[in-house]
Design an enzyme around this catalytic site. Structure first.
Site, PDB file in Angstrom:
ATOM      1  N   SER A 326       3.375 -68.841  19.667  1.00 12.92           N
ATOM      2  CA  SER A 326       4.080 -68.644  18.400  1.00 12.92           C
ATOM      3  C   SER A 326       5.280 -67.715  18.526  1.00 12.92           C
ATOM      4  O   SER A 326       6.024 -67.543  17.567  1.00 12.92           O
ATOM      5  CB  SER A 326       3.111 -68.102  17.334  1.00 12.92           C
ATOM      6  OG  SER A 326       2.609 -66.837  17.724  1.00 12.92           O
ATOM      7  N   HIS A 331       9.819 -58.148  26.219  1.00 14.48           N
ATOM      8  CA  HIS A 331      11.205 -58.478  26.610  1.00 14.48           C
ATOM      9  C   HIS A 331      12.130 -57.257  26.506  1.00 14.48           C
ATOM     10  O   HIS A 331      11.778 -56.214  25.924  1.00 14.48           O
ATOM     11  CB  HIS A 331      11.746 -59.618  25.748  1.00 14.48           C
ATOM     12  CG  HIS A 331      11.860 -59.298  24.287  1.00 14.48           C
ATOM     13  ND1 HIS A 331      12.877 -58.521  23.762  1.00 14.48           N
ATOM     14  CD2 HIS A 331      11.095 -59.680  23.231  1.00 14.48           C
ATOM     15  CE1 HIS A 331      12.730 -58.436  22.456  1.00 14.48           C
ATOM     16  NE2 HIS A 331      11.654 -59.135  22.097  1.00 14.48           N
ATOM     17  N   CYS A 349       7.266 -58.610  18.764  1.00 14.92           N
ATOM     18  CA  CYS A 349       7.297 -58.542  20.225  1.00 14.92           C
ATOM     19  C   CYS A 349       7.174 -57.093  20.697  1.00 14.92           C
ATOM     20  O   CYS A 349       7.316 -56.151  19.919  1.00 14.92           O
ATOM     21  CB  CYS A 349       8.596 -59.147  20.758  1.00 14.92           C
ATOM     22  SG  CYS A 349       8.756 -60.930  20.486  1.00 14.92           S
TER      23      CYS A 349
END
Length: 422
Positions: A326, A331, A349
């Site tokens: 999803s 990152h 995230c």
């Protein structure tokens, strides 16, 4: 192809004595035959039985269907049935206690000619007999259940589950047990593990704990040629061999805004991070690295954020390590460096500096563990959004196996799951 003939009650054949009365007081008795009805010649019982075989010229019976013989009427019963093919093979069967019905309990052969001898008796005990013949055709079209194992051969992290995709759905628990018993997982070193039925066509296998570092895992199937259910037979499966590398666990404490990376149980790096902010909290729990993408275009519209709103975004993101389908990643987030280590400002995230993201990207592989704790978000889904398998406790995981529930099954399962050294 059902030849059912209805007739009245079984006819009576009476053999007895005739009394002759002679005038003038002379008397005598003359007997015509034995008074035991079983000594009579059997009558043709065709009118009193039916069977589900074909009688029309050229018609053949389905060998996948049981043979059935039924007594018609209320004044007679079947006493015996023998069914045999031209090679002398008998068909096993069961006769009901009242003699009203006989049915086969062993399969018929395909492309065979059968002779069925039926014995009956009527209400007076007189014997009847009928001989039936029929031929069987080919077996009906079979469905073949093939298995595809995953992931692809290679080296993975210690959190990587093994998957089995079935070409046909299997719903019945007894049939699932047949399938599961044929799926073999062996590892070196040995670990305890089990399959879990995610749905009718998918199974996941994992150990009780993470795989050992530098383990070898071999997966295979003995299902080919095994009858699973009515017209469903086991097919092919390409064996799979994978291995694990170092144990890499990245533990993210969303409240402390820190990720601690462990290799084989020892801390190798601590990284300041930012996690999901209120309304976009990162999922808690254990996630497994799914993929690594050097550059990903991230758009808010893909997660339900309207374009042009205050929360919308559309940007390239570097060194993106995916942990959910999803859209959760670990990152590089150079725009939030000022908040990393002190506040959660992302849309779910785990963000870190570009240098740290590159280090993380170069360090982890598919199957490694990313665990989030102390977030206000929900728990990672077990299935469907990546590999959340490790968020299911072991007792519940075992309940997802078709081989649990009986001591015998447990013993068989233990033997199957206990890996052996190469």
């Amino acid at each position: 192809m059902n030849n059912t003939v209805h007739f009245p009650a079984l006819g009576r054949t009476v053999v007895g004595c005739t009394l002759l009365v002679v005038a003038l007081g002379a008397t005598g008795v003359a007997c015509s035959g034995d008074d035991n009805p079983l000594s009579a010649t059997p009558y043709d019982a065709a009118d009193q039985i039916s069977f589900n075989g074909p009688t029309d010229e050229g018609k053949k019976a389905d060998p996948d269907k049981p043979l059935e013989v039924v007594a018609e009427g209320a004044d007679g019963r079947i006493t015996d049935v023998t069914a045999m093919d031209a090679t002398g093979r008998y068909v096993a069967g069961e006769l009901s206690a009242d003699g009203a019905r006989w049915h086969s309990t062993s399969p018929l052969a395909a492309n065979a000619r059968y002779t069925v001898r039926v014995s009956t008796e009527n209400g007076s005990g007189a014997p009847g007999r009928k001989v039936l013949t029929f031929e069987t055709g080919k077996h009906g079209a079979k469905k073949t259940l093939n298995v595809t194992f995953g992931p692809q051969a290679g080296t993975y992290g210690v959190g990587q589950p093994v998957t089995a995709e079935l070409s046909q759905p299997v719903k019945d628990k007894a049939q699932r047990a047949v399938v599961e018993r044929a799926l073999k997982v062996q590892s070196t070193p040995a670990v305890e593990g089990a399959w879990y039925w995610v749905d009718d066509k998918k199974l996941h296998y994992r150990p009780r704990e993470y795989w050992p570092a530098h383990a070898t895992v071999q997966v295979s199937s003995n299902l080919e040629g095994i009858k699973i259910g009515d017209r469903l037979w086991g097919g092919t499966a390409k064996p799979l061999k994978i291995s694990t590398g170092d144990s890499i666990v990245a533990l993210t404490d969303a409240a402390a805004h820190t990720m601690t990376v462990l290799r084989n149980g020892k801390e190798i790096k601590r990284i300041p991070v930012t996690a999901g902010k209120p309304g976009f909290e990162s999922r808690n729990g254990v996630k497994v690295v799914l993929a690594k993408e050097p550059v990903v275009r991230m758009r808010s519209s893909t997660v339900g954020i309207a374009e042009g709103s205050s929360e919308s975004y559309d940007m390239p993101v570097h060194f993106a390590t995916r942990v959910t389908w999803s859209g959760e990643y670990v990152h590089a987030a150079p725009w939030s460096v000022g908040s990393q280590g002190s506040a959660n400002v992302s849309h779910g995230c785990i963000g870190m500096s570009t240098a740290n993201a590159q280090w993380f990207f170069d360090t982890v592989r598919e199957g490694d563990i990313v665990q989030v704790v102390n977030s206000a978000g929900k728990i990672m889904e077990p299935f469907g959004n990546g590999f959340g398998d490790w968020n299911v406790d072991w007792t519940k995981w075992r309940s997802g196996s078709a081989l649990t529930g009986t001591p015998q099954a447990a013993q068989q399962d233990t033997a199957r799951l206990r890996p052996t050294a190469a």
